[in-house]
Design an enzyme around this catalytic site. Structure first.
Site, PDB file in Angstrom:
ATOM      1  N   ASP A 211       0.833  -1.198   0.000  1.00 21.66           N
ATOM      2  CA  ASP A 211       0.000   0.000   0.000  1.00 21.66           C
ATOM      3  C   ASP A 211       0.877   1.261   0.000  1.00 21.66           C
ATOM      4  O   ASP A 211       1.852   1.341   0.751  1.00 21.66           O
ATOM      5  CB  ASP A 211      -0.864  -0.030   1.273  1.00 21.66           C
ATOM      6  CG  ASP A 211      -1.918   1.056   1.300  1.00 21.66           C
ATOM      7  OD1 ASP A 211      -2.809   1.032   0.431  1.00 21.66           O
ATOM      8  OD2 ASP A 211      -1.864   1.932   2.198  1.00 21.66           O
ATOM      9  N   GLU A 281       1.831  -0.523  -4.991  1.00 24.69           N
ATOM     10  CA  GLU A 281       0.849   0.492  -5.346  1.00 24.69           C
ATOM     11  C   GLU A 281       1.589   1.821  -5.287  1.00 24.69           C
ATOM     12  O   GLU A 281       1.828   2.359  -4.209  1.00 24.69           O
ATOM     13  CB  GLU A 281      -0.329   0.515  -4.356  1.00 24.69           C
ATOM     14  CG  GLU A 281      -1.407   1.483  -4.803  1.00 24.69           C
ATOM     15  CD  GLU A 281      -2.047   2.319  -3.688  1.00 24.69           C
ATOM     16  OE1 GLU A 281      -3.129   2.867  -3.917  1.00 24.69           O
ATOM     17  OE2 GLU A 281      -1.468   2.451  -2.600  1.00 24.69           O
TER      18      GLU A 281
HETATM   19  C1  NOJ Z   1      -4.430   2.985  -0.953  1.00 25.71           C
HETATM   20  C2  NOJ Z   1      -5.569   2.057  -0.663  1.00 25.71           C
HETATM   21  O1  NOJ Z   1      -5.875   1.339  -1.827  1.00 25.71           O
HETATM   22  C3  NOJ Z   1      -6.705   2.934  -0.189  1.00 25.71           C
HETATM   23  O2  NOJ Z   1      -7.902   2.223  -0.127  1.00 25.71           O
HETATM   24  C4  NOJ Z   1      -6.312   3.505   1.143  1.00 25.71           C
HETATM   25  O3  NOJ Z   1      -7.312   4.385   1.592  1.00 25.71           O
HETATM   26  C5  NOJ Z   1      -5.001   4.285   1.029  1.00 25.71           C
HETATM   27  N1  NOJ Z   1      -4.009   3.575   0.279  1.00 25.71           N
HETATM   28  C6  NOJ Z   1      -4.431   4.562   2.403  1.00 25.71           C
HETATM   29  O4  NOJ Z   1      -3.978   3.388   2.996  1.00 25.71           O
END
Ligand code: NOJ
Ligand code: MG
Length: 533
Positions: A211, A281
């Site tokens: 993440d 990500e």
């Molecule tokens: C990316 C995640 O996919 C999202 O859902 C989340 O709110 C943010 N990162 C913060 O962790």
């Protein structure tokens, strides 16, 4: 005609061409009927995923959490939230998935913890200047009495990125106030996450989805962001930056030190058998910046958000494919493709919604699944689900609470499995955490199973045919010269044509392997794609 190629690691690790299905835990399947999906629910539906024909699942966070950001606010990285089950349920899920030949990727949230994490609670209690506060990013404020925040950064979810405590210190939260950012310059933080990786690797997970992978380090001095004639903060850029050509000043994102962490993690992953992997990500500003995360000694994959952001436009899609290969080639990495996830408007809706939007979504997915590399699917897209208008009073996204703008609840509505009334077999009789539209009666798994032309059967067929060539077909893609409104490419024996224009187009000779919609007099109608051999 233009040709794009890849370096080819051999023998191929499982993830190279894997189709990975994203399970949004709270919305997939609810085994105990409390209205919230859970791990035993996922386990019970694993045969569905195997029959669908995917290779792996990625499960969003199921760790203990106050759920202010649907689990992306983690209070304990090495346990299971009682709402989702117990550790034994995670073990059972892994065991059954592996028995069915499915790999399992779990979510890792290293940028921030929950404010209920033990470390943050200790930091609050220990007070200003304490080593406990050094695990997070606490600072004195500016101005008289330190009443102004330490810098001008905004939260991705709206408002300023700082919260002040009664003792005068401010702490940084790039996301919600309940998600304090960790201080990755503190060796204790690094050590803690290495333990977390090992904990889940030892339990048998096959990989991690990282993440906010580009966020861990902030500019050392936490300097102000240079804002050019606009007051927009990172919030608006988080998702849109890949479409813009000018790069922006972003002292809170994509700092060079972050790559050292991924080199360490790579060594840990490589220390295990079975090609364990991680996918980043990273909403960086350009594809080239994302490529840095998949250098040979870093993570194996990064989500290709440029593909998700490409418009329903053949030239844009072709450009994106070309650019993806061109930026990955120098680092020797394999591409990924993604059209939907739990943070964006579902692609059927993005492409216009209704029957046209769904037809386009089917076509774009079919084209994607012919490309070399790994494809990520988001639960429900195989049913042709669209984003839903969730009534204001029921919305739960922290971004909605901070901005008053609906961001993400629309794509998080639970899966319709069977029956004619909500909750459509999602759980017990209790209505789920977000309401399900009555029209989904026609879109349940049950209603689409065995139905000719249904989106579910299209996915099943495409995934089945893909298996016959994905790992053996050349890694090379030739983009063919066609009209501006037609995306056409050849990959070895397979030619893919997608019609993004408004007139039927002719097709090359050959056998139709899969088509996303009916052909008319041997021609490919608008909003349709086909694989030909
Ligand atoms: C990316 C995640 O996919 C999202 O859902 C989340 O709110 C943010 N990162 C913060 O962790
Ligand atoms: Mg439940």
């Amino acid at each position: 005609m233009s040709r794009v190629t890849l370096n080819d690691p051999s023998p191929a690790p499982w993830w190279r061409d894997a189709v990975v299905y994203q399970v949004y835990v709270r919305s997939f399947a609810d085994s105990d009927g409390d209205g919230l999906g859970d791990l035993p629910g996922i386990t019970s539906r694993l045969p569905y995923l195997r029959d669908l024909g995917v290779d792996a699942l990625w499960i969003t966070p199921f760790y203990p959490s106050p759920q202010h950001d649907a689990g992306y606010d983690v209070a304990d990285y090495v346990d299971v939230d009682p709402r989702f089950g117990r550790l034994a349920d995670a073990d059972a899920l892994l065991e059954k998935a592996h028995a069915l030949g499915l790999k399992v990727v779990v979510d890792l949230v290293p940028n921030h913890t929950s404010d209920e994490h033990e470390w943050f609670q200790k930091a609050l209690a220990a007070g200003p200047g304490s080593p406990e506060r050094e695990r997070f990013i606490f600072r004195k404020g500016k101005g008289r009495g330190g009443k102004q925040p330490p810098n001008n950064w905004n939260s991705v979810f709206g408002g300023i990125a700082w919260e002040r405590l009664d003792d005068g210190d401010w702490y940084l939260h790039i996301f919600d106030r309940t998600q304090p950012d960790l201080n990755w310059r503190n060796p204790e933080v690094r050590a803690m996450f290495e333990d977390v990786l090992r904990f889940w690797l030892d339990r048998g997970v096959d990989g991690f989805r990282v993440d906010v992978a580009h966020g861990l380090f902030k500019d050392r001095k936490l300097r102000d962001e240079k804002v050019h004639g606009t007051t927009e903060g990172p919030s608006s850029r988080h998702v849109s930056s890949l479409l813009e050509t000018d790069t922006k000043d972003e002292p809170m994102w994509d700092q060079p030190e972050v790559h050292e962490v991924y080199r360490d993690w790579r060594r840990i992953l490589d220390g295990y058998d079975g090609d364990r992997m991680a996918v980043a990500e990273a909403w960086t500003q350009t594809p080239a910046r994302t490529a840095a995360y998949v250098r040979p000694d870093e993570l194996q994959q990064a989500f290709n958000f440029a593909w998700l952001l490409a418009k329903w436009n053949a030239a844009d899609m072709a450009d994106c494919i070309r650019r993806t290969f061109a930026t990955l080639e120098p680092v020797g990495a394999n591409p990924t493709w993604v059209l939907s996830n739990h943070d964006v408007v579902r692609h059927a809706t993005r492409y216009g919604g209704g029957p046209v939007g769904v037809a386009r979504a089917r076509a774009a997915t079919l084209a994607m699944l012919a490309l070399p590399g790994s494809s990520y699917l988001y639960q429900g897209e195989e049913l042709g689900l669209e984003s839903v208008d969730v009534p204001e009073g029921l919305r739960q996204d922290p971004a909605w609470f901070r901005t008053g703008v609906e961001w993400r609840d629309h794509c998080r509505v639970p899966m319709p499995w069977k029956g004619t009334k909500a909750p459509f077999g999602f759980g017990g009789r209790k209505q789920p955490w977000l309401p399900m539209p009555a029209e989904w009666a026609a879109l349940t798994v049950e209603a689409q199973t065995g139905k000719r032309g249904s989106t579910l059967e299209l996915y099943r067929k495409a995934l089945k045919v893909r298996r016959t060539f994905a790992t053996t077909a050349p890694r090379e893609v030739e983009i063919l010269d066609r009209a501006k409104t037609v995306l056409a490419f050849r990959r070895g024996p397979v030619t893919v044509v997608l019609n993004a224009g408004n007139r039927p187009v002719s097709l090359p000779k050959g056998n139709v392997l899969v088509n996303s919609g009916r052909l008319v007099d041997g021609k490919l109608p608008p909003n349709t794609a086909v694989w030909i051999r």
